[in-house]
Structures are given as C-alpha cells and as structure tokens.
Scaffold this active site. Structure first.
Site, PDB file in Angstrom:
ATOM      1  N   LYS A  27     -17.494  -0.644   6.537  1.00  9.16           N
ATOM      2  CA  LYS A  27     -17.975  -1.667   5.614  1.00  9.16           C
ATOM      3  C   LYS A  27     -19.497  -1.592   5.453  1.00  9.16           C
ATOM      4  O   LYS A  27     -20.027  -1.715   4.350  1.00  9.16           O
ATOM      5  CB  LYS A  27     -17.559  -3.042   6.137  1.00  9.16           C
ATOM      6  N   GLU A  57       0.810  -1.221   0.000  1.00  7.50           N
ATOM      7  CA  GLU A  57       0.000   0.000   0.000  1.00  7.50           C
ATOM      8  C   GLU A  57       0.849   1.280   0.000  1.00  7.50           C
ATOM      9  O   GLU A  57       0.401   2.316  -0.485  1.00  7.50           O
ATOM     10  CB  GLU A  57      -0.975   0.006   1.179  1.00  7.50           C
ATOM     11  N   MET A  79      24.374   8.484   0.828  1.00  2.25           N
ATOM     12  CA  MET A  79      24.303   9.795   1.475  1.00  2.25           C
ATOM     13  C   MET A  79      24.663   9.677   2.954  1.00  2.25           C
ATOM     14  O   MET A  79      25.312  10.573   3.513  1.00  2.25           O
ATOM     15  CB  MET A  79      22.909  10.400   1.299  1.00  2.25           C
ATOM     16  N   PHE A  95     -11.341  -7.290  14.405  1.00  7.06           N
ATOM     17  CA  PHE A  95     -10.279  -7.756  13.517  1.00  7.06           C
ATOM     18  C   PHE A  95      -9.964  -6.687  12.465  1.00  7.06           C
ATOM     19  O   PHE A  95     -10.852  -6.180  11.791  1.00  7.06           O
ATOM     20  CB  PHE A  95     -10.709  -9.058  12.827  1.00  7.06           C
ATOM     21  N   GLN A  96      -8.709  -6.337  12.355  1.00  6.11           N
ATOM     22  CA  GLN A  96      -8.214  -5.326  11.428  1.00  6.11           C
ATOM     23  C   GLN A  96      -8.846  -3.951  11.608  1.00  6.11           C
ATOM     24  O   GLN A  96      -8.945  -3.178  10.674  1.00  6.11           O
ATOM     25  CB  GLN A  96      -8.356  -5.798   9.972  1.00  6.11           C
TER      26      GLN A  96
HETATM   27  C1  LIG Z   1      12.715   5.548   4.558  1.00  6.94           C
HETATM   28  C2  LIG Z   1      14.045   6.176   4.831  1.00  6.94           C
HETATM   29  N1  LIG Z   1      14.905   5.612   5.687  1.00  6.94           N
HETATM   30  C3  LIG Z   1      16.100   6.184   5.925  1.00  6.94           C
HETATM   31  C4  LIG Z   1      16.458   7.347   5.302  1.00  6.94           C
HETATM   32  C5  LIG Z   1      17.805   7.995   5.590  1.00  6.94           C
HETATM   33  N2  LIG Z   1      18.622   8.030   4.354  1.00  6.94           N
HETATM   34  C6  LIG Z   1      18.713   9.132   3.589  1.00  6.94           C
HETATM   35  S1  LIG Z   1      19.659   8.903   2.229  1.00  6.94           S
HETATM   36  C7  LIG Z   1      19.988   7.319   2.659  1.00  6.94           C
HETATM   37  C8  LIG Z   1      20.877   6.453   1.822  1.00  6.94           C
HETATM   38  C9  LIG Z   1      20.263   6.113   0.538  1.00  6.94           C
HETATM   39  O1  LIG Z   1      21.033   5.107  -0.060  1.00  6.94           O
HETATM   40  P1  LIG Z   1      20.790   4.708  -1.556  1.00  6.94           P
HETATM   41  O2  LIG Z   1      19.361   4.459  -1.786  1.00  6.94           O
HETATM   42  O3  LIG Z   1      21.719   3.611  -1.938  1.00  6.94           O
HETATM   43  O4  LIG Z   1      21.147   6.050  -2.340  1.00  6.94           O
HETATM   44  P2  LIG Z   1      22.569   6.777  -2.473  1.00  6.94           P
HETATM   45  O5  LIG Z   1      22.651   7.812  -1.422  1.00  6.94           O
HETATM   46  O6  LIG Z   1      23.622   5.735  -2.323  1.00  6.94           O
HETATM   47  O7  LIG Z   1      22.531   7.381  -3.835  1.00  6.94           O
HETATM   48  C10 LIG Z   1      19.360   6.988   3.870  1.00  6.94           C
HETATM   49  C11 LIG Z   1      19.478   5.688   4.538  1.00  6.94           C
HETATM   50  C12 LIG Z   1      15.514   7.907   4.435  1.00  6.94           C
HETATM   51  N3  LIG Z   1      15.722   9.069   3.800  1.00  6.94           N
HETATM   52  N4  LIG Z   1      14.323   7.307   4.189  1.00  6.94           N
END
Ligand SMILES: Cc1ncc(C[n+]2csc(CCOP(=O)(O)OP(=O)(O)O)c2C)c(N)n1
Ligand SMILES: [Mg+2]
Lengths: 584, 192
Positions: free
Chosen positions: A174, A62, A486, A124-125
């Site tokens: 529902k 979802e 990042m 439920f749910q």
């Molecule tokens: C749902 C979620 N969890 C954690 C983060 C923290 N976060 C920001 S950038 C990043 C790394 C992303 O890695 P990747 O998808 O490999 O992209 P890259 O930076 O390597 O291009 C994380 C963990 C986030 N933005 N969103």
C-alpha cells in the site's frame, strides 16, 4: 467507474504516485480493460483509476476476475489483467491463476499488499501471496517501492507473453502505491527477452524429421494448443495438405485447424473419437505439434502408439521426453520450426492411409446419437449439434468442466482459432461463465455462448450480476442433467452405480436469471431447441436457457483412466432410453 | 542416481525458494546445496546435488532455466570436474588421547583449528569419500565425534568451459563455446 478522461500520455516524464504509475504503465502496455474487486490494500490504486482510460469491470468474486482475465486472453491472444486486494482478495484469485498456469495463458494479476513496514507481522489482511502462488505462476513480484512498480509491471507483461506463456502476479504494498516516483515508461523497459537456452532445432534434426515424414506410411499430426499460441494455423494446414497427413486434435487445440477440413479427424484422447485414437495406435509416425502428451490424451504411456516414431515440436524443453519418449525433438517456436521444415517436404500420396482411417469409422455413424430418431428425449449432444448448426459454428463458446464440456468438444465443430474457451489442464468447474464474460470484452462484436453444467454453473453463478451490471450480450446454456454428471458417469462405470453425492438439486435457473433482470427460458424437447436458441440470439441482451437433458446419459467413447487408447468403451449400439422427470 | 547441477542465479530475495520449490514439486530430494557469491556481480553460484532417476537430468535443467532468476545451468553429472566439500568436525579429546587425532589429521591432510581441554576441531576439505573416511576412523577411536558440519559439494568443471557462462551473461567469449545441447535428448535415432 468506466472510461476516465484520456488526456493521459504514458510517455511523459513526471512525478506520479505509485498508484498512478501502476495504471500509467498498464495504459502503456495497451491495457483497456481490467477485471477486479477493491479492498483496503489496493484502495490507493482504485482511487487513481478515474484519471486513466482503463475500464474496470467489477466482478462478484475474485476467482471470477482471474477467469475473466483468462477468457479475455484466450479469446484475444492479448494479456488479461485481474486486480484484487490483499489477503482474501488475493487468495480468491488462486484457482483462476492455477487454471491459467495449467493452460499456459498470458495473464497479469495485480494484488494490493499491506504496508511494507508491517510485512511479516500478520497484519490485518496480510497474506504471503507471492509464496502461495509460487508454484502456480510463471513468475511473481513483491513490490514495496513506487520506483519498482513500472519495471515490475513491464517485466510481468514480457514474461507472461514470452516463450511458453503463463500468469504473472505483481503484489504491491500500500505504501508503494501511495509514495511518489518519477514515471518513465521507456526506462522501465525490461531487459530484452532471451529465449530458453535449450531451444534446439538444428538443420540436422530438421532433415532427420523431414526424412521421417517423407518415409512414413501412416503418419498422424497431433495438433495442440501451441498452434494457437504461436499462430501456426497456416503452417499446420500446409504440412497436413502437402503431405496428406490426417490431423488429430487435443481439447485445447480445437479451432487451431478447421474441424470441417477433410484431413481433420477430430478430437483424440479420453473422449476422443474411436477412429482418431485407433489411427494414433496404428500410426508409424506421430508429429506432435504444440502439445504435451497429457495423460488424458495418451491413456497410459506404455501402450501409447507403440508402433510409431515420434517427432515433438515444442517450445518448452522441459516437455521433451516428459510423458512420452520421442525420437526427434524440434525445440522452438512451432511456427518458426514448421517454416523451416516445410521446404524440406515436397509432397506425398497419403490416400491409402486415409482410406484405412475412413474404413475404421465403421459403425460409428450409426451409433451417433444425432442419427437416432427423435425419441422425444433431449440429449446434450442434440443441444450442442443444434447450437453449432444455428450459430454456423461462428460463436465463441466458453465451456465449463464435465460431460457437457466433452459433448461440446465432440459436437460443436470449431473451424476458427480462439473460438473454444475451456479449462483443459486444471479442469476448473465454474470457469465458463466468467471466462465467457472475459471473452465478450475481448471480442465485443462476436456472439458468445457460455455452456455450463448445472453443477459448475453454480460455482460462479454470482457473475450473472456482473453481466447485468455491464449490460453484456451473452447467451448462457445450462446443460441441466440433475447430476454432477461426469462424476456420476465414473460412479456408473467404475463404482457400481453408487451415486454418492452426485445428484444435484438446483434453483430454478430461469428465475435466477430473472432475479438479475436477465431473460431466460427452459427447454426439454429437441423440437424446442432451435426456436429458443434463436430467441436468445435475437434478444437484445443476455439470455439464459435451461436445457433439461437426459439425466443418466454418458459421454462416449471413453477410455477408462489408465487404459490403452484402443481399449475404449464405444457408444452403445442403441442409446438406452432412460426416463426423465418430464415423463411422469 | 546423483545429479550435480551448477546454477548461476540472481542474488536477490526469494531465489532460493524458487529453486528449492522446483525440486520439491518434482518430489526430488536435494542431497546438498551450496550457495555463495560468484565472479559475476549480482549473481550467486549454486551447486545442487539431487537424487533422481537417470533421465531426470534433462527435465531438471530445462525446468531450472524456466525460472526467471536463473541465468545459467550446467549439468555436470559424470563430467570431468573438481569437486570439494568442507567439513568441520568436533571430537572429544583430552591430554591423553589428543595425539592420535593429530596423527590422523596429518594422514588425511586435515587441520586442527581449535583445541580445548575436552575437545578438538578438525577442518577438512576434499571429496565426499575422504571426509566420510575420516569420520569413520574417528568413530572407531575412543575420541567421540561430537559435531559434524559439512558444507555440501562445490563443483567446478575442469578446463575452459567458463566461456559458456560468460556467453550466457552476454559477455564476450574468446574460445568458441561447446554445444552441450546436442546430447540433450538421449534419442535412440538421434545420432548427435
Ligand atoms: C472445482 C472443481 N471441483 C470438482 C471437480 C470434479 N468434477 C469434474 S466434472 C464434475 C461434475 C460437473 O457437473 P456439472 O457441472 O453438472 O456438469 P456435467 O458433468 O453434469 O455436464 C466434477 C464435480 C472439478 N473439476 N472442479
Ligand atoms: Mg450436471
């Protein structure tokens, strides 16, 4: 289930079940696609769907449905619709709703709810989804009678699109779906929309603002998402051209003012170009248009553009003086305000200031990785630049969150509105793939590229199956650096290279695509980029490219969180040549 | 500082949560909140007193207006208005030390609304300081304060501003409405 017979007419007065009323109202609101996932509490609605000319896209999670509705809205400007069942179906929507809320995206989510007689019994749910989503929706409704469905849905559409847009959730029990009521589309019309009572843009303020603009010597326009939302691209262009004012873009503003325009300086903020941030710091006037001085844009408030007077043109009065105190606030719809402002601005010679900005670029061009000789290594910047060049900047690009998102923003130059679909406010990893699917449904004739990191892609990779089932022509570029890049970059800069929990072992993405019947290829040299990108574009079906890029590359320039805009870390003079696994 | 808002909100389930949630989100403590029916059918009137920074008033008011169920918001901090609070105070009192409480009640223009062998109940309306004054002197006597129930502040502007409310509700107004928005943004170069 795809298109049903469309003998249905939303304006006839008839007794229908609540489920039928739901779809009939959506048809009346112009909805042709919904993204959803069935379950017990929404089953009556699903049962009635075949009678209506609405295409239902079955997602795999979802969260994907919410992001698809969001991507659909961002690409089209129309309201996106997501459907889910009660309980876990509804809670799975939450991240997607919050993403839309943070970026002011018009979206309507419909959830099934347990029967009204068991509400509050932990049936439920059963989950209190209107309670859960209260802070992440613009408004929500709990509907327990068939009569209330059409008015609630119609109000939801009005609220989602009016003023500052946002997501609205309608939770329908529902029994309300099963009961019958007279359906009267016209009578279910909401009260006329009343604008926020604190909108305020008097002649006096307009003249004051115009005077400030006329007198400014170093003005800068800050161009935000509001330009897209209020369709004010033309007006911003007139303002910039007539007064010769350079324009800095926010991430969500990209595309609202053509990147190729000579007055467009590029992106501002944490990973914005140095000269843009410098221009802001040196400016004597900022004209903020449909942007909210987000912390990623201002660095730190105390040191932000201290020499500048500020004019804020914004539709949400709650944004005025929230992060940055301003001198004149013109609170209203951006396009309307600019249309009143433009006649007061005769023209101006801005060449001296523009020349200064040009000079401040200094060595930036030599530092640009694109201008370095091909070292045999593949940099994400190369990929973005080539994608932009090959698609002639015309594709709709959905990006995920991380380094690749910033590189895309820097190197894919968006000339057209609604061609960049990205999660700015919440920064939701997993956004790109489902949002790209939504964008493809909104614009089936457009070329759509999903650009995701190896980390974020895996958060919603299940939607590959949706692409396969719906036979969508979508191109996917995974920027695979083997890291949560990042976060690794922050560890490198601020945590002494302690790469705790950021190296990432991923499946073979090409094989994963193959398992879904999706073609794919891996690329690890710059020389191969163009050939494979063209192969993907020419392939009559979805295509996934696994770009194995430099692993420890970082996004520059960078303003460390909490620093001033001019305290940026510049691109290194020479990019360190780091070895990749392919060297061994 | 203390901010006081008067809000007209639709009289339906969940509205209180939405209003309260807004303050919770901004990490602002609500000092008191009174709700009741208003002169408009279908609308309740709230008086909200909250402790927030001096500049917060504008943002709170603007954010309250963003709630779909809110029809009218008035920030009456520092504006000429009548403010009242109602308190019921139960004190320990027996035949020997009752009369002192009666005297006090008279001085404070309060009323004795219940009298039992071991206790009395005082009803008092007034501004906050008056109620606090009564509680303080009661505490100084041998009559122990057993229970205090305070309504929280109710506030109404003095004079004619009612027209703004009527206008917000789409009803005709006789007197021209005052433009309150003018002073909204506290802008240094904004002479309005
Ligand atoms: C749902 C979620 N969890 C954690 C983060 C923290 N976060 C920001 S950038 C990043 C790394 C992303 O890695 P990747 O998808 O490999 O992209 P890259 O930076 O390597 O291009 C994380 C963990 C986030 N933005 N969103
Ligand atoms: Mg990565």
């Amino acid at each position: 289930m795809t298109h049903g017979e469309s003998d249905f007419h939303p304006h006839t007065l008839t007794r229908l079940t609540g489920a039928e009323i739901l779809w009939a109202t959506l048809v009346g609101e112009g909805v042709t696609e919904v993204f959803g996932y069935p379950g017990g509490a929404i089953l009556p609605a699903y049962d009635a769907l075949r009678k209506f000319p609405i295409r239902h896209i079955l997602v795999r999670h979802e969260q994907g449905a919410a992001h698809m509705a969001d991507g659909y809205a961002r690409a089209s400007g129309k309201v996106g619709v997501a459907v889910a069942t009660s309980g876990p179906g509804a809670t799975n929507l939450v991240t997607g709703i919050a993403t839309a809320m943070m970026d002011s995206i018009p979206m309507v989510c419909i959830t099934g709810q347990v029967a009204s007689k068991v509400l509050g019994t932990d049936a439920f749910q059963e989950i209190d989804i209107t309670g859960i989503t209260l802070p992440v929706t613009k408004h929500n409704f709990l509907v327990s009678r068939a009569e209330e469905i059409a008015p609630a849905i119609r109000a939801a559409f009005q609220i989602a699109q009016s003023g500052r847009p946002g997501p609205v959730l309608v939770d329908i029990t529902k029994d309300a779906q099963q009961a019958t009521a007279i359906f009267d589309f016209a009578a279910a019309r909401p009260r006329p929309y009343t604008p926020h009572p604190m909108l305020h843009c008097t002649d006096q303020r307009l003249h004051q603002a115009a005077e400030m603009i006329r007198k400014a010597e170093r003005p800068v326009i800050l161009a935000g998402h509001g330009i897209l939302q209020s369709r004010a691209g033309e007006q911003i262009r007139s303002l910039a051209e007539r007064m010769q004012i350079p324009v800095g873009m926010t991430l969500l503003g990209l595309g609202a003012f053509p990147a190729s325009h000579s007055l467009n300086m590029g992106m501002m903020g944490m990973h914005g170009e140095s000269w843009v941030n410098q221009a802001i710091q040196e400016a004597d006037l900022l004209i903020a248009c449909g942007m909210r001085f987000d912390d990623r844009v201002i660095g730190t408030p105390v040191t932000y553009a201290t020499k500048a007077k500020k004019i804020h043109i914004e539709i949400d009065p709650a944004e005025i003086n929230k992060n940055i105190p301003v001198d004149v606030a013109l609170v209203g719809d951006l396009r309307e305000v600019l249309e009143q402002l433009l006649p007061l601005l005769p023209g101006r010679d801005g060449s001296a200031w523009l020349r200064l900005i040009e000079e401040s670029k200094g060595s930036a061009a030599v530092r640009d990785i694109r201008n370095l000789p091909d070292s045999g290594h593949l940099y994400a910047a190369h990929v973005m630049h080539d994608l932009w060049r090959i698609t002639e900047g015309r594709a709709i690009v959905a990006t995920d969150v991380g380094q690749h998102q910033m590189w895309e923003a820097q190197y894919y130059h968006h000339d057209h509105p609604r061609t960049l679909i990205t999660s700015g406010g919440l920064g939701t990893m997993g956004f790109a793939l489902p949002a790209g699917i939504g964008a493809k449904f909104a614009c089936p004739d457009r070329e759509v590229w999903v650009i995701a990191g190896d980390g974020g892609f895996q958060m919603t990779a299940c939607e590959l199956a949706t692409i396969a089932q719906e036979k969508l022509k979508i191109n996917i570029a995974i920027i695979n650096n083997g890291y949560l890049g990042m976060v690794r970059q922050w560890q490198e800069f601020f945590y002494e290279r302690n790469y705790q929990s950021t190296p990432l072992v991923s499946p073979d993405f090409v094989k994963l695509a193959d398992a879904h019947g999706i073609r794919g290829a891996a690329v690890h040299t710059r020389a191969d980029v163009e050939r494979v990108v063209n192969e993907a574009r020419q392939h009559d079906g979805p295509f996934l490219i696994n770009f194995l890029v430099e692993q420890e590359d970082s996004v520059y320039p960078m303003i460390p969180a909490g620093s001033a805009l001019h305290e940026m870390i510049r691109r290194p003079d020479q990019n360190p040549l780091i070895e990749t696994p392919q060297d061994h | 500082m203390l901010h006081t808002f008067v809000a007209y909100v639709e009289d339906k389930p969940g509205v209180l949560t939405r209003v309260a949630s807004l303050f919770r989100r901004l990490n602002i403590n609500i000092i008191s909140l009174t709700v009741g029916r208003s002169e408009r059918s279908g609308y309740s009137r709230m008086t909200i007193v909250a402790d927030a920074s001096d500049q917060a008033g504008h943002r709170i008011r603007a954010s309250l207006y963003k709630l779909e169920d809110v029809a009218e918001v008035d920030d009456i901090s520092g504006i000429s208005a009548v403010t009242r609070e109602l308190a019921l105070i139960k004190v320990a009192a027996n035949a020997e030390n009752r009369s002192g409480v009666f005297e006090l009640a008279e001085v404070f223009r309060a009323r004795i609304v219940d009298l039992a062998p071991e206790s009395m109940m005082i009803e008092i309306t007034g501004v906050e300081s008056k109620i606090e004054g009564l509680i303080q002197v009661l505490n100084e006597r041998e009559n122990r304060v057993l229970e205090v129930c305070r309504s929280g502040k109710m506030t109404m502007r003095r004079g004619h501003h009612t027209s703004r409310v009527l206008r917000a509700m789409g009803l005709s107004t006789e007197a021209p409405a005052r433009d309150d928005e003018a002073s909204e943004f506290h802008s240094p170069v904004d002479p309005e």
